[in-house]
Design a protein around this motif. Structure first.
Motif, PDB file in Angstrom:
ATOM      1  N   ASP A  23       0.814  -1.219   0.000  1.00 40.37           N
ATOM      2  CA  ASP A  23       0.000   0.000   0.000  1.00 40.37           C
ATOM      3  C   ASP A  23       0.845   1.265   0.000  1.00 40.37           C
ATOM      4  N   SER A  24       2.068   1.191   0.517  1.00 41.40           N
ATOM      5  CA  SER A  24       2.911   2.383   0.560  1.00 41.40           C
ATOM      6  C   SER A  24       3.300   2.851  -0.834  1.00 41.40           C
ATOM      7  N   PHE A  25       3.359   1.926  -1.784  1.00 42.14           N
ATOM      8  CA  PHE A  25       3.669   2.320  -3.152  1.00 42.14           C
ATOM      9  C   PHE A  25       2.578   3.209  -3.737  1.00 42.14           C
ATOM     10  N   THR A  26       1.352   2.967  -3.346  1.00 38.27           N
ATOM     11  CA  THR A  26       0.227   3.684  -3.924  1.00 38.27           C
ATOM     12  C   THR A  26       0.353   5.191  -3.748  1.00 38.27           C
ATOM     13  N   LYS A  27       0.872   5.618  -2.615  1.00 41.56           N
ATOM     14  CA  LYS A  27       0.982   7.054  -2.337  1.00 41.56           C
ATOM     15  C   LYS A  27       1.889   7.754  -3.343  1.00 41.56           C
ATOM     16  N   GLU A  28       2.935   7.059  -3.801  1.00 47.07           N
ATOM     17  CA  GLU A  28       3.823   7.650  -4.801  1.00 47.07           C
ATOM     18  C   GLU A  28       3.297   7.444  -6.211  1.00 47.07           C
ATOM     19  N   ILE A  29       2.613   6.329  -6.433  1.00 51.59           N
ATOM     20  CA  ILE A  29       2.160   5.989  -7.774  1.00 51.59           C
ATOM     21  C   ILE A  29       1.006   6.875  -8.232  1.00 51.59           C
ATOM     22  N   ASP A  30       0.052   7.142  -7.361  1.00 55.60           N
ATOM     23  CA  ASP A  30      -1.167   7.835  -7.776  1.00 55.60           C
ATOM     24  C   ASP A  30      -0.917   9.190  -8.433  1.00 55.60           C
ATOM     25  N   PRO A  31      -0.106  10.092  -7.838  1.00 62.39           N
ATOM     26  CA  PRO A  31       0.138  11.371  -8.516  1.00 62.39           C
ATOM     27  C   PRO A  31       0.883  11.214  -9.839  1.00 62.39           C
ATOM     28  N   LEU A  32       1.791  10.244  -9.925  1.00 66.17           N
ATOM     29  CA  LEU A  32       2.499   9.985 -11.183  1.00 66.17           C
ATOM     30  C   LEU A  32       1.539   9.454 -12.240  1.00 66.17           C
ATOM     31  N   LYS A  33       0.615   8.621 -11.819  1.00 66.93           N
ATOM     32  CA  LYS A  33      -0.388   8.085 -12.736  1.00 66.93           C
ATOM     33  C   LYS A  33      -1.205   9.216 -13.352  1.00 66.93           C
ATOM     34  N   GLU A  34      -1.567  10.203 -12.558  1.00 67.29           N
ATOM     35  CA  GLU A  34      -2.327  11.341 -13.071  1.00 67.29           C
ATOM     36  C   GLU A  34      -1.501  12.142 -14.076  1.00 67.29           C
ATOM     37  N   LYS A  35      -0.200  12.291 -13.808  1.00 64.56           N
ATOM     38  CA  LYS A  35       0.672  12.990 -14.749  1.00 64.56           C
ATOM     39  C   LYS A  35       0.732  12.264 -16.088  1.00 64.56           C
ATOM     40  N   VAL A  36       0.857  10.948 -16.030  1.00 62.43           N
ATOM     41  CA  VAL A  36       0.920  10.157 -17.259  1.00 62.43           C
ATOM     42  C   VAL A  36      -0.407  10.231 -18.007  1.00 62.43           C
ATOM     43  N   LYS A  37      -1.496  10.208 -17.275  1.00 66.31           N
ATOM     44  CA  LYS A  37      -2.808  10.329 -17.917  1.00 66.31           C
ATOM     45  C   LYS A  37      -2.929  11.677 -18.630  1.00 66.31           C
ATOM     46  N   ASP A  38      -2.410  12.729 -18.024  1.00 69.12           N
ATOM     47  CA  ASP A  38      -2.416  14.044 -18.673  1.00 69.12           C
ATOM     48  C   ASP A  38      -1.536  14.040 -19.923  1.00 69.12           C
ATOM     49  N   MET A  39      -0.391  13.346 -19.844  1.00 69.39           N
ATOM     50  CA  MET A  39       0.488  13.219 -21.017  1.00 69.39           C
ATOM     51  C   MET A  39      -0.245  12.535 -22.160  1.00 69.39           C
ATOM     52  N   LEU A  40      -0.967  11.481 -21.835  1.00 69.91           N
ATOM     53  CA  LEU A  40      -1.695  10.716 -22.843  1.00 69.91           C
ATOM     54  C   LEU A  40      -2.764  11.587 -23.509  1.00 69.91           C
ATOM     55  N   LYS A  41      -3.451  12.370 -22.702  1.00 65.30           N
ATOM     56  CA  LYS A  41      -4.487  13.255 -23.233  1.00 65.30           C
ATOM     57  C   LYS A  41      -3.877  14.346 -24.111  1.00 65.30           C
ATOM     58  N   ALA A  42      -2.761  14.924 -23.659  1.00 61.06           N
ATOM     59  CA  ALA A  42      -2.115  15.995 -24.419  1.00 61.06           C
ATOM     60  C   ALA A  42      -1.554  15.504 -25.748  1.00 61.06           C
ATOM     61  N   SER A  43      -1.164  14.246 -25.813  1.00 64.55           N
ATOM     62  CA  SER A  43      -0.544  13.708 -27.030  1.00 64.55           C
ATOM     63  C   SER A  43      -1.518  13.575 -28.190  1.00 64.55           C
ATOM     64  N   THR A  44      -2.813  13.660 -27.912  1.00 64.64           N
ATOM     65  CA  THR A  44      -3.816  13.496 -28.975  1.00 64.64           C
ATOM     66  C   THR A  44      -3.734  14.608 -30.016  1.00 64.64           C
ATOM     67  N   ALA A  45      -3.049  15.687 -29.710  1.00 62.00           N
ATOM     68  CA  ALA A  45      -2.905  16.772 -30.686  1.00 62.00           C
ATOM     69  C   ALA A  45      -2.107  16.327 -31.903  1.00 62.00           C
ATOM     70  N   ASP A  46      -1.237  15.328 -31.721  1.00 60.01           N
ATOM     71  CA  ASP A  46      -0.440  14.770 -32.827  1.00 60.01           C
ATOM     72  C   ASP A  46      -0.679  13.256 -32.850  1.00 60.01           C
ATOM     73  N   PRO A  47      -1.470  12.759 -33.816  1.00 58.08           N
ATOM     74  CA  PRO A  47      -1.834  11.337 -33.835  1.00 58.08           C
ATOM     75  C   PRO A  47      -0.650  10.384 -33.805  1.00 58.08           C
ATOM     76  N   ILE A  48       0.422  10.731 -34.523  1.00 59.48           N
ATOM     77  CA  ILE A  48       1.591   9.841 -34.549  1.00 59.48           C
ATOM     78  C   ILE A  48       2.233   9.770 -33.171  1.00 59.48           C
ATOM     79  N   GLU A  49       2.432  10.913 -32.550  1.00 64.07           N
ATOM     80  CA  GLU A  49       3.014  10.942 -31.209  1.00 64.07           C
ATOM     81  C   GLU A  49       2.084  10.282 -30.195  1.00 64.07           C
ATOM     82  N   ASN A  50       0.792  10.393 -30.418  1.00 61.60           N
ATOM     83  CA  ASN A  50      -0.196   9.744 -29.559  1.00 61.60           C
ATOM     84  C   ASN A  50      -0.009   8.231 -29.565  1.00 61.60           C
ATOM     85  N   VAL A  51       0.135   7.675 -30.765  1.00 62.77           N
ATOM     86  CA  VAL A  51       0.315   6.216 -30.886  1.00 62.77           C
ATOM     87  C   VAL A  51       1.677   5.796 -30.330  1.00 62.77           C
ATOM     88  N   LYS A  52       2.692   6.608 -30.546  1.00 67.26           N
ATOM     89  CA  LYS A  52       4.013   6.267 -30.010  1.00 67.26           C
ATOM     90  C   LYS A  52       4.010   6.251 -28.483  1.00 67.26           C
TER      91      LYS A  52
END
Length: 458
Positions: free
Chosen positions: A14-43
């Motif tokens: 459970d201690s991992f979750t505290k560090e993982i959750d905010p990073l997960k949100e950052k990655v989710k934002d990266m994934l959303k932002a990448s949709t502006a360029d379809p090729i980069e989105n797929v990469k």
């Protein structure tokens, strides 16, 4: 759907979750932002896949790929200036998600004679990506057949002239193509490679390492439970003739579904297959006809009272079978799936006659040596992989999640049997590195200053 972790009550987990959750949100934002360029989105989706964290974002990934598939395929087939590496990655990612992107996207890399251009040989990353993409081929795709032969031959001969990182990537891919790899072992390997990439994203890398460690802890706990199951039932002493293969069986089941939400079913299925293995050894190599018939009769009655008529060793088997199926019934009841239990029970009742191996049959039918027969089987197996790839393509009435289990089963078979029978013969296990890979997975995690004390938690 996104895969959540089951509650474990384990402080380390459970201690991992505290560090993982905010990073997960950052990655989710990266994934959303990448949709502006379809090729980069797929990469980026490809990077998430290879780092082993895409299961956190399945809904987002599916939606994004669906929205850009038709338009992106049209652009690629039309012959734009996208390089070989990018084209191959886009092709493979869409096919991995069941989108049947046309292999015509590779026509622009042919010369006037219809062959792949020799100049491609110097493009290490492009060749490697094309090699991986060619393993997603289906029947009739000649350009991908040519691509596989072309890349395999040239990557083998030229790996040493590239950078150390690229050389390692090539060596790994030639031994274990991505489409035939265990998701967890592939992630463990790729995280190490990604760590050396100059263009790596540090938050994403940290997220992948932490997530890997957290999933790894869960899998360690599961192996410990299976070990206790073996020891508490005294199988080593009571059934000394039986193969002790619970680690290999767990590895196989872990191949089918590694995701944290399946933890209890990994344990249950490992126990089931372990019992099947014990029954197989009992019927094939140990029990007398009289003892085995009594065991059959007891299993048909399916009641604890039937144990009184059994020999000591068959009593151990029958009792364990009943206990495990009670466990299955209880878990199925909790999930509203009790209807499935009778089908599983009606199956330890259906016995089979001894069947000669397929190799023996083929040798006799075609009057071939074992060596030539195995060569012929290589062709049959490659055709079977094409069948698997085809069945995973859309449209299909079967959920992708279920199709992946069949694909992962094929991947497990490939690992265990590519150099021989890696289940029955331990020497073959060493050759295929099954146990070495599992040990590496279970015990070689990623270290962070705040978690150094946790690395041997089991």
């Amino acid at each position: 759907m996104e895969r959540s972790f089951p509650p474990t009550g384990d402080l380390v987990f459970d201690s991992f979750t505290k560090e993982i959750d905010p990073l997960k949100e950052k990655v989710k934002d990266m994934l959303k932002a990448s949709t502006a360029d379809p090729i980069e989105n797929v990469k980026l989706i490809d990077t998430l896949l290879r780092l082993g964290v895409s299961y956190h974002f399945e809904n987002d990934i599916q939606n994004q790929l669906e929205s850009i598939f038709s338009s992106l395929q049209s652009v690629l087939v039309a012959g734009n200036d996208l390089d070989l590496n990018s084209t191959s990655i886009v092709f493979r990612v869409f096919r991995q998600y069941g989108f049947k992107m046309s292999c015509d996207v590779f026509n622009k890399f042919k010369d006037i004679d219809g062959k792949l251009k020799e100049i491609l040989i110097d493009d290490a990353k492009g060749m490697l990506s094309l090699y991986e993409a060619s393993h997603l081929r289906v029947h009739g795709e000649c350009v991908l057949e040519e691509a596989l032969a072309f890349t395999t031959a040239n990557l083998n001969s030229s790996a040493k002239k590239f950078s150390p990182l690229v050389a390692k990537l090539i060596t790994n891919a030639l031994d274990q193509p991505l489409n035939k790899s265990s998701p967890r072992l592939a992630a463990r390997t790729y995280i190490s490679f990604y760590e050396e990439e100059e263009s790596r994203d540090e938050p994403l890398l940290k997220f992948a390492k932490l997530d890997f460690n957290q999933v790894q802890i869960l899998h360690k706990q599961e192996v410990s439970q299976i070990t206790r199951f073996w020891e508490e039932n005294k199988f080593s002493s009571e059934l000394s003739y039986a193969r002790e293969r619970y680690v290999e069986i767990y590895t196989w089941i872990n191949y089918l579904f590694f995701e944290p939400c399946y933890t209890k079913w990994r344990i249950i299925l490992t126990k089931m297959i372990l019992l099947l293995s014990i029954l197989d050894d009992t019927f094939d190599a140990y029990g007398t006809p009289q003892e085995l018939q009594r065991l059959i009769d007891a299993l048909k009655i399916w009641d604890i009272s039937a144990l009184d008529e059994l020999h000591d060793y068959t009593k151990v088997i029958c009792k364990t079978v009943l206990v495990v199926f009670d466990e299955i019934a209880e878990e199925a009841r909790k999930e509203g799936r009790s209807y499935g239990v009778p089908y599983a029970r009606d199956a330890f009742e259906q016995l089979r006659e001894h069947a000669p191996s397929s190799v023996e049959c083929y040798m006799k039918q075609h009057n071939l040596s074992e060596q030539l027969t195995l060569k012929a089987f290589e062709k049959l197996l490659e055709d079977a992989w094409k069948d698997v790839n085809e069945e995973c393509m859309r449209p299909t009435c079967i959920p992708r999640d279920l199709l992946l289990r069949h694909l992962n089963f094929a991947r497990a078979s490939y690992l265990f049997y590519k150099h021989g029978d890696g289940y029955t013969h331990p020497e073959y296990v060493k050759m295929t590195s099954v146990l070495c890979s599992l040990i590496q997975y279970l015990f070689k995690d990623y270290h962070f200053p705040t978690f150094l004390c946790l690395t041997m938690h089991i």
